[in-house]
Motif scaffolding. Structure first.
Motif, mmCIF file in Angstrom:
data_model
loop_
_atom_site.group_PDB
_atom_site.id
_atom_site.type_symbol
_atom_site.label_atom_id
_atom_site.label_comp_id
_atom_site.label_asym_id
_atom_site.label_seq_id
_atom_site.Cartn_x
_atom_site.Cartn_y
_atom_site.Cartn_z
ATOM 1 N N ARG A 113 0.637 -1.189 -0.008
ATOM 2 C CA ARG A 113 -0.077 0.018 0.025
ATOM 3 C C ARG A 113 0.960 1.204 -0.037
ATOM 4 O O ARG A 113 1.726 1.295 0.792
ATOM 5 C CB ARG A 113 -0.803 -0.002 1.217
ATOM 6 C CG ARG A 113 -1.782 -1.095 1.302
ATOM 7 C CD ARG A 113 -2.501 -1.032 2.739
ATOM 8 N NE ARG A 113 -3.523 -2.308 2.702
ATOM 9 C CZ ARG A 113 -4.076 -2.413 3.857
ATOM 10 N NH1 ARG A 113 -4.397 -1.433 5.040
ATOM 11 N NH2 ARG A 113 -4.623 -3.571 4.115
ATOM 12 N N GLU A 115 1.038 3.970 1.609
ATOM 13 C CA GLU A 115 0.907 4.852 2.549
ATOM 14 C C GLU A 115 2.154 5.540 2.793
ATOM 15 O O GLU A 115 3.261 5.487 2.340
ATOM 16 C CB GLU A 115 0.556 3.937 3.677
ATOM 17 C CG GLU A 115 -0.849 3.190 3.699
ATOM 18 C CD GLU A 115 -1.391 2.820 4.982
ATOM 19 O OE1 GLU A 115 -1.636 3.436 5.707
ATOM 20 O OE2 GLU A 115 -1.141 1.595 5.286
ATOM 21 N N GLY A 120 6.153 1.172 11.839
ATOM 22 C CA GLY A 120 4.718 0.230 12.010
ATOM 23 C C GLY A 120 4.078 0.564 10.871
ATOM 24 O O GLY A 120 3.059 -0.194 10.769
ATOM 25 N N TYR A 122 4.408 0.549 6.502
ATOM 26 C CA TYR A 122 5.319 0.602 5.607
ATOM 27 C C TYR A 122 4.470 0.389 4.118
ATOM 28 O O TYR A 122 3.194 0.194 4.408
ATOM 29 C CB TYR A 122 6.391 -0.738 5.871
ATOM 30 C CG TYR A 122 6.879 -0.840 6.988
ATOM 31 C CD1 TYR A 122 7.880 0.107 7.292
ATOM 32 C CD2 TYR A 122 6.232 -1.657 7.936
ATOM 33 C CE1 TYR A 122 8.398 0.250 8.759
ATOM 34 C CE2 TYR A 122 7.007 -1.444 9.229
ATOM 35 C CZ TYR A 122 7.800 -0.606 9.746
ATOM 36 O OH TYR A 122 8.370 -0.534 10.887
ATOM 37 N N GLN A 127 1.398 -9.674 6.240
ATOM 38 C CA GLN A 127 0.127 -9.859 7.115
ATOM 39 C C GLN A 127 0.032 -11.436 7.025
ATOM 40 O O GLN A 127 0.402 -12.116 6.167
ATOM 41 C CB GLN A 127 -0.982 -9.176 6.299
ATOM 42 C CG GLN A 127 -1.361 -8.029 6.608
ATOM 43 C CD GLN A 127 -2.813 -7.535 5.939
ATOM 44 O OE1 GLN A 127 -3.294 -8.148 5.152
ATOM 45 N NE2 GLN A 127 -3.207 -6.227 6.557
ATOM 46 N N ARG A 258 -13.337 1.103 10.255
ATOM 47 C CA ARG A 258 -12.271 0.210 9.438
ATOM 48 C C ARG A 258 -12.424 0.520 8.114
ATOM 49 O O ARG A 258 -13.487 0.895 7.360
ATOM 50 C CB ARG A 258 -12.041 -1.026 9.771
ATOM 51 C CG ARG A 258 -11.673 -1.304 11.306
ATOM 52 C CD ARG A 258 -11.584 -2.790 11.757
ATOM 53 N NE ARG A 258 -11.029 -3.438 10.794
ATOM 54 C CZ ARG A 258 -9.568 -3.229 10.466
ATOM 55 N NH1 ARG A 258 -8.770 -2.601 11.320
ATOM 56 N NH2 ARG A 258 -8.958 -4.107 9.527
ATOM 57 N N ALA A 282 -2.563 -0.575 16.041
ATOM 58 C CA ALA A 282 -3.473 -1.579 15.445
ATOM 59 C C ALA A 282 -2.590 -2.938 15.207
ATOM 60 O O ALA A 282 -1.886 -2.782 14.181
ATOM 61 C CB ALA A 282 -4.415 -1.144 14.424
ATOM 62 N N LEU A 283 -2.968 -4.106 15.750
ATOM 63 C CA LEU A 283 -1.967 -5.210 15.527
ATOM 64 C C LEU A 283 -2.677 -6.172 14.465
ATOM 65 O O LEU A 283 -2.050 -6.822 13.473
ATOM 66 C CB LEU A 283 -1.701 -6.091 16.842
ATOM 67 C CG LEU A 283 -0.898 -5.520 17.907
ATOM 68 C CD1 LEU A 283 -1.040 -6.093 19.208
ATOM 69 C CD2 LEU A 283 0.591 -5.379 17.499
ATOM 70 N N ALA A 284 -4.043 -6.057 14.724
ATOM 71 C CA ALA A 284 -4.796 -6.849 13.586
ATOM 72 C C ALA A 284 -6.243 -6.347 13.589
ATOM 73 O O ALA A 284 -6.749 -5.796 14.494
ATOM 74 C CB ALA A 284 -4.943 -8.316 14.367
ATOM 75 N N GLY A 309 -0.669 -7.758 11.273
ATOM 76 C CA GLY A 309 0.377 -7.225 10.808
ATOM 77 C C GLY A 309 1.537 -7.657 11.293
ATOM 78 O O GLY A 309 1.917 -7.391 12.699
HETATM 79 P P1 AMP Z 1 -6.196 -3.908 7.357
HETATM 80 O O1 AMP Z 1 -5.825 -4.807 6.327
HETATM 81 O O2 AMP Z 1 -5.930 -2.511 6.840
HETATM 82 O O3 AMP Z 1 -7.224 -4.327 8.049
HETATM 83 O O4 AMP Z 1 -4.825 -4.257 8.440
HETATM 84 C C1 AMP Z 1 -4.875 -5.234 9.328
HETATM 85 C C2 AMP Z 1 -3.446 -5.237 9.771
HETATM 86 O O5 AMP Z 1 -2.388 -5.158 8.987
HETATM 87 C C3 AMP Z 1 -3.159 -3.765 10.854
HETATM 88 O O6 AMP Z 1 -3.868 -4.013 12.082
HETATM 89 C C4 AMP Z 1 -1.862 -3.888 10.842
HETATM 90 O O7 AMP Z 1 -1.279 -4.388 11.895
HETATM 91 C C5 AMP Z 1 -1.338 -4.111 9.462
HETATM 92 N N1 AMP Z 1 -0.921 -3.083 8.658
HETATM 93 C C6 AMP Z 1 -1.944 -2.534 7.712
HETATM 94 N N2 AMP Z 1 -1.456 -1.617 6.944
HETATM 95 C C7 AMP Z 1 -0.249 -1.495 7.337
HETATM 96 C C8 AMP Z 1 1.142 -0.991 6.781
HETATM 97 N N3 AMP Z 1 0.947 0.080 5.870
HETATM 98 N N4 AMP Z 1 2.228 -1.022 7.501
HETATM 99 C C9 AMP Z 1 2.315 -2.105 8.404
HETATM 100 N N5 AMP Z 1 1.419 -2.836 8.737
HETATM 101 C C10 AMP Z 1 0.144 -2.487 8.265
#
Ligand code: AMP
Length: 431
Positions: A113, A115, A120, A122, A127, A258, A282-284, A309
Motif C-alpha cells: 500500500r 501509505e 509500523g 510501510y 500480514q 475500518r 493496531a495489531l490486527a 500485521g
Molecule cells: P487492514 O488490512 O487494514 O485491516 O490491516 C490489518 C493489519 O495489518 C493492521 O492491524 C496492521 O497490523 C497491519 N497493517 C496494515 N497496514 C499496514 C502498513 N501500511 N504497514 C504495516 N502494517 C500494516
C-alpha cells in the motif's frame, strides 16, 4: 565507485540477523491457526484491479490512493493491498464451496500500500490472515477473536485491547448511512476536504478519519447500534455472550468502521502497547463479510476473517529469541587438508550437523576469528600433522577446550557434543 541503488521507500530488507525472529513468529502463528483447523492457501500477489475495486471498494483510501496498479498488455493489474479479496476470488474460482460446507483458510505474505511510511507503517508489509467461509456465526466470530487474543498472549504481547462493533447487514448499513448523511450534511463546512468528498462517496469512512476537524464533527454522530435491526442485534449480542463466557475482555466502539467496504455485522480491531510499537498500535483487524462471496460471483456464503500485521507484532514483542548457535567451522591448514575438509563437511551435514568449510585459506588465528563471528560452537582443525596421525583437532569454543579425536570417531563425537548443548539436552539451558 558507481552510485549504489537504494530500496524503494517504505519497503524493507529483512537481513539474515532479523530473519530468525520472523521464523519464530511465523511458526507460532502456524501452530495456533492449525490447532484451530485452518489450512494454508497461497494465492498470487498480483490480481486484476477490478477485484479490489469491487471488494475493498471505491471511496476507500486503499482503492483511491494507495494501490500499486499498472496496465500490462492492456490488462489492469494491482499488486495486492490486502489478502481477503484474493482468497475469496480463489474460493469462488475453484468452487471450494461445492467441496466442503465450511472452509477455514489462512494465508501469509507481503501486501503493498502506498501509505506514508512511519514506524509500523510501510509500503510493503506482511500480514497473516484467517478466513472462515460458510459459517454465519456468531460462535465462530467469538472463537476467532479468542484465537487472536490467545496468539498475542503466546507472543507475550502485553496490554492487548479488543475493540468491537457491528455494522449490521445491508439493511442496517443503508439505514445508518442515511442517518449519518442527515446528521453530517448541515455540518459539512466544518469537515476536511477529503470528508466533504466522502459525504457523497463513502460517508462511513468519515467516522474513522484521523483529521481533528472531522473528529470534532463526528463526536456526536448517531451510533450505528441505535439503528441496527433485530437480527443483526441478536447476532451481536450472541457474539458478546460467547466472549463473556470465554472471559475474553473487549470494549465496544460504535464508531469503529475500518477502511474496507466489504464488512458486515461483526467488526473488530486488536490493539497493543509496549515494545517499540508506537502510534501504529493496531495489531490486527477483521470482521464479517457476508455479501462478498456473492458479490464476487459465488453463491451467497457467510464469511469472516482477520489479518494481523507481522511487522507490528514484532515491534510489540521486544524479547530476543533464543539465540541458536552457528554452524560448525572446518578449518583446513594447507592444500592436502582442504580435500579432507570437504569430505568431513559432507559427512557432518549428512549427520544433520550444519557445517561450513573455510575455503579461503589463511592462518589458524584468522579462521578461529571467523568461527567466533559465525557463533560456531565447535571448530575442527585439520593440518598435515593431524592427517598423518588420522585425527582431527576438535576445538570446543564454548568451553575453551580442545582435544584430538580419531577421524573415525569424529562425526559421532561432534553430534553428541552438540546434542548435549541443545536446549533440552543434557547440558541444555534456557538461554
Ligand atoms: P487492514 O488490512 O487494514 O485491516 O490491516 C490489518 C493489519 O495489518 C493492521 O492491524 C496492521 O497490523 C497491519 N497493517 C496494515 N497496514 C499496514 C502498513 N501500511 N504497514 C504495516 N502494517 C500494516
Amino acid at each position: 565507485m558507481t552510485r549504489a541503488i537504494s530500496a524503494v521507500k517504505g519497503m524493507n530488507d529483512l537481513l539474515p540477523s532479523e530473519v530468525a525472529r520472523w521464523h519464530a513468529l511465523e511458526s507460532t502463528i502456524r501452530d495456533v491457526v492449525q490447532l484451530h483447523g485452518y489450512r494454508e492457501i497461497r494465492v498470487p500477489v498480483i490480481e486484476p484491479t477490478s477485484l479490489y475495486v469491487r471488494s475493498v471498494g471505491e471511496g476507500t483510501d486503499i482503492v483511491d490512493k494507495e494501490m500499486y496498479s499498472f496496465v500490462f498488455h492492456d490488462e489492469p493489474l494491482t499488486v495486492r493491498p490486502e489478502g481477503t479479496a484474493g482468497v475469496v476470488r480463489a474460493y469462488v474460482e475453484h468452487a471450494i464451496h461445492a467441496k466442503e460446507p465450511v472452509s477455514r483458510l489462512y494465508y501469509e505474505g507481503p501486501m503493498f500500500r502506498g501509505e506514508r511510511p512511519a514506524r509500523g507503517r510501510y509500503r510493503q508489509f506482511h500480514q497473516a490472515g484467517c478466513e472462515v467461509f460458510g459459517d454465519p456465526g456468531p460462535l465462530v466470530d467469538a472463537e476467532m477473536i479468542d484465537m487472536l487474543v490467545g496468539l498475542l498472549r503466546r507472543l507475550k504481547i502485553q496490554n492487548v485491547e479488543v475493540v468491537l462493533n457491528s455494522l449490521g447487514g445491508k439493511g442496517t448499513k443503508a439505514r445508518y448511512r442515511e442517518r449519518l448523511v442527515e446528521f453530517l450534511e448541515p455540518k459539512k463546512d466544518a469537515l476536511s476536504e477529503d470528508s466533504k468528498r466522502r459525504l457523497q462517496t463513502n460517508p462511513l469512512r468519515i467516522l474513522d478519519s484521523k483529521d481533528p476537524k472531522d473528529q470534532a464533527v463526528v463526536a456526536d454522530a448517531p451510533s450505528i447500534l441505535d439503528v441496527i435491526d433485530d437480527d443483526d442485534r441478536a447476532h451481536f449480542d450472541g457474539l458478546r455472550r460467547h466472549l463473556d463466557r470465554l472471559g475474553t475482555p473487549y470494549s465496544i466502539d460504535p464508531r469503529l468502521v475500518r477502511g474496507l467496504d466489504y464488512y458486515t455485522r461483526t467488526l473488530f480491531e486488536v490493539r497493543g502497547q509496549g515494545g517499540e510499537l508506537g502510534a501504529q498500535n493496531a495489531l490486527a483487524g477483521g470482521g464479517r463479510y457476508d455479501s462478498l462471496v456473492e458479490e464476487l460471483g459465488g453463491p451467497a456464503t457467510p464469511a469472516i476473517g482477520f489479518a494481523a500485521g507481522l511487522e507490528r507484532l514484532l515491534l510489540a514483542t521486544a524479547a530476543e529469541p533464543p539465540r541458536a548457535h552457528g554452524p560448525v567451522l572446518v578449518a583446513p591448514l594447507g592444500e592436502r587438508a582442504q580435500a579432507e575438509a570437504l569430505v568431513l563437511g559432507r559427512e557432518l551435514r549428512e549427520a544433520g550437523v550444519p557445517t561450513i568449510v573455510e575455503g579461503r585459506g589463511g592462518s589458524l588465528k584468522s579462521m578461529l576469528r571467523r568461527a567466533n563471528g559465525l557463533g560456531s560452537p565447535v571448530a575442527l582443525v585439520v593440518g598435515d600433522g593431524e592427517l598423518d596421525r588420522g585425527v582431527v583437532q576438535l576445538k570446543d569454543l564454548a568451553a575453551h577446550a580442545q582435544n584430538d579425536v580419531p577421524r573415525s570417531e569424529l562425526v559421532r563425537e561432534v553430534s553428541a557434543l552438540l546434542a548435549a548443548r541443545a536446549p533440552g539436552g543434557a547440558e541444555g539451558s534456557a538461554g
